[in-house]
Design a protein around this motif. Structure first.
Motif, short mmCIF file in Angstrom:
data_model
loop_
_atom_site.label_atom_id
_atom_site.label_comp_id
_atom_site.label_asym_id
_atom_site.label_seq_id
_atom_site.Cartn_x
_atom_site.Cartn_y
_atom_site.Cartn_z
N PHE A 9 0.85 -1.18 0.00
CA PHE A 9 0.00 0.00 0.00
C PHE A 9 0.89 1.23 0.00
O PHE A 9 2.04 1.19 0.44
N GLY A 10 0.36 2.31 -0.54
CA GLY A 10 1.16 3.52 -0.61
C GLY A 10 0.42 4.66 -1.25
O GLY A 10 -0.68 4.49 -1.79
N VAL A 11 1.01 5.84 -1.18
CA VAL A 11 0.46 7.06 -1.76
C VAL A 11 1.10 7.28 -3.13
O VAL A 11 2.33 7.23 -3.26
N ASN A 12 0.30 7.50 -4.13
CA ASN A 12 0.82 7.75 -5.47
C ASN A 12 1.64 9.05 -5.49
O ASN A 12 1.31 10.00 -4.76
N PRO A 13 2.70 9.11 -6.30
CA PRO A 13 3.52 10.33 -6.38
C PRO A 13 2.68 11.56 -6.69
O PRO A 13 1.81 11.53 -7.58
N GLY A 14 2.92 12.62 -5.93
CA GLY A 14 2.23 13.87 -6.16
C GLY A 14 0.80 13.92 -5.64
O GLY A 14 0.07 14.88 -5.89
N GLN A 15 0.38 12.88 -4.89
CA GLN A 15 -1.01 12.82 -4.43
C GLN A 15 -1.11 12.90 -2.91
O GLN A 15 -2.06 12.37 -2.32
N GLY A 16 -0.13 13.54 -2.28
CA GLY A 16 -0.25 13.75 -0.85
C GLY A 16 0.98 13.36 -0.08
O GLY A 16 1.96 12.84 -0.63
N ASP A 17 0.95 13.63 1.21
CA ASP A 17 2.06 13.41 2.12
C ASP A 17 2.03 11.97 2.64
O ASP A 17 1.16 11.60 3.44
N ALA A 18 2.97 11.14 2.17
CA ALA A 18 2.99 9.73 2.55
C ALA A 18 3.22 9.55 4.05
O ALA A 18 2.63 8.65 4.67
N ASN A 19 4.07 10.39 4.63
CA ASN A 19 4.37 10.26 6.06
C ASN A 19 3.13 10.56 6.90
O ASN A 19 2.80 9.83 7.85
N ALA A 20 2.43 11.62 6.56
CA ALA A 20 1.20 11.96 7.29
C ALA A 20 0.15 10.87 7.10
O ALA A 20 -0.59 10.53 8.05
N PHE A 21 0.07 10.32 5.89
CA PHE A 21 -0.86 9.23 5.62
C PHE A 21 -0.56 8.02 6.51
O PHE A 21 -1.47 7.44 7.12
N LEU A 22 0.71 7.64 6.59
CA LEU A 22 1.08 6.51 7.43
C LEU A 22 0.70 6.75 8.89
O LEU A 22 0.16 5.86 9.56
N LYS A 23 1.00 7.92 9.39
CA LYS A 23 0.66 8.23 10.78
C LYS A 23 -0.84 8.12 11.03
O LYS A 23 -1.27 7.75 12.12
N ALA A 24 -1.63 8.39 9.99
CA ALA A 24 -3.09 8.32 10.13
C ALA A 24 -3.62 6.90 10.08
O ALA A 24 -4.60 6.57 10.76
N VAL A 25 -2.98 6.03 9.26
CA VAL A 25 -3.56 4.69 9.06
C VAL A 25 -2.94 3.60 9.94
O VAL A 25 -3.57 2.56 10.16
N LEU A 26 -1.73 3.81 10.44
CA LEU A 26 -1.10 2.76 11.25
C LEU A 26 -1.92 2.38 12.48
O LEU A 26 -2.03 1.18 12.79
N PRO A 27 -2.52 3.31 13.20
CA PRO A 27 -3.35 2.89 14.34
C PRO A 27 -4.51 1.99 13.93
O PRO A 27 -4.83 1.02 14.65
N PHE A 28 -5.14 2.27 12.78
CA PHE A 28 -6.22 1.39 12.30
C PHE A 28 -5.69 0.01 11.98
O PHE A 28 -6.27 -1.01 12.38
N LEU A 29 -4.58 -0.06 11.25
CA LEU A 29 -4.02 -1.35 10.87
C LEU A 29 -3.62 -2.17 12.10
O LEU A 29 -3.84 -3.39 12.14
N ASP A 30 -3.04 -1.52 13.08
CA ASP A 30 -2.57 -2.24 14.26
C ASP A 30 -3.71 -2.69 15.17
O ASP A 30 -3.60 -3.72 15.84
N SER A 31 -4.78 -1.96 15.20
CA SER A 31 -5.85 -2.25 16.16
C SER A 31 -6.99 -3.07 15.58
O SER A 31 -7.84 -3.58 16.34
N THR A 32 -7.06 -3.20 14.26
CA THR A 32 -8.17 -3.92 13.64
C THR A 32 -7.90 -5.42 13.63
O THR A 32 -6.92 -5.87 13.03
N GLU A 33 -8.76 -6.17 14.27
CA GLU A 33 -8.50 -7.60 14.50
C GLU A 33 -8.34 -8.39 13.21
O GLU A 33 -7.50 -9.28 13.11
N TRP A 34 -9.15 -8.08 12.19
CA TRP A 34 -9.11 -8.88 10.97
C TRP A 34 -7.97 -8.49 10.03
O TRP A 34 -7.73 -9.16 9.03
#
Length: 274
Positions: free
Chosen positions: A212-237
């Motif tokens: 998974f990743g952010v396409n070039p020129g379509q936003g801040d990848a680092n900020a995106f990761l910070k936003a989605v990592l808690p969901f990925l880590d906490s979602t059981e499935w």
């Protein structure tokens, strides 16, 4: 005598520490490394060392062989990239060799058989089923967990969720312990999360997000990761995930290693959990 005993005990402890695998920072145990077998003529494994003592617990390189030496103490997951002979001819022996050198508990099936180019293997459903039954399914009897082919987040009838639904319906008698999703888009965490929920609702199985990743020129990848990592880590499935990828930033793409290749990028530091 007491002093001698203490020194001997310290020496034994030091030797044990040196021989032990790398330690990992506490985390969900889901975070993985996707690294290229070769990247611009170099072994991609060289950059895995920057993730020692991180939250990374598993790794893969889109094949069943690692060039060079990857970081120690991390589970390796072999992948059968496609049904072409360069992938299938040495598959069984490569998996066996990997199991001798690394911890191997899971197997990944084809990489983006629903896509032409961009790393996709472009395998029609009927051919993918035949090859999966021949090369992947027998490994289930060896106690390995089996993943579905990894599909893109394309919305066309022959891509993404649609492709995987057709594949799984046709693969009679196949064991699927988890289903595998890829996702690329803008740095919109809600879109990413919504897609994964739809993916899980469709198949009702544990999900691995192996790219998974952010396409070039379509936003801040680092900020995106910070936003989605808690969901990925906490979602059981969500059982495992791997950001694309452990290689130097290049051509405007935000990867996990800096452009000089001598350390982590800002995105890499976020992903490692340092």
């Amino acid at each position: 005598m007491v002093q001698t005993s203490v020194l001997l005990a310290l020496a034994a402890f030091t030797g044990l520490m040196e021989a032990s695998p790398i330690s990992r920072r506490s985390g969900s145990g889901k975070r993985g490394l996707a690294f290229p077998k070769q990247f611009k003529g170099q072994a991609g494994s060289q950059w895995t060392k920057y993730f020692a003592n991180s939250q990374v617990s598993w790794m893969y390189d889109w094949e069943a062989v690692i060039d060079g030496e990857a970081v120690a103490g991390v589970e390796y997951v072999p992948l059968l990239h496609s049904n072409q002979d360069w992938c299938t001819s040495g598959w069984a022996s490569n998996v066996a060799a990997a199991r001798q050198k690394y911890t191997v508990e899971n197997i990944l099936s084809f990489n983006e058989p629903d896509q032409v180019g961009g790393g996709g293997s472009n395998v029609p459903v009927d051919q993918a089923v035949i090859a999966h039954q021949k090369y992947i399914q027998p490994l289930a009897s060896q106690g390995l967990k089996i993943g579905s082919p990894a599909v893109t987040n394309g919305g066309e009838d022959h891509k993404g969720i649609s492709y995987l639904k057709n594949f799984m319906a046709a693969c009679q008698g196949c064991q699927f312990d988890f289903v595998v999703a890829h996702w690329y888009g803008t740095a919109n965490a809600d879109e990413f999360i919504s897609y994964l929920k739809r993916f899980h609702d469709t198949f009702q199985k544990p999900v691995w997000v192996t790219e998974f990743g952010v396409n070039p020129g379509q936003g801040d990848a680092n900020a995106f990761l910070k936003a989605v990592l808690p969901f990925l880590d906490s979602t059981e499935w969500i059982h495992r995930y791997a950001y694309h990828m452990a290689a130097p930033d290049t051509d405007g793409k935000s990867y996990l290693v800096n452009s000089a290749g001598n350390g982590l990028s800002a995105t890499g530091v976020t992903y490692a959990g340092f």
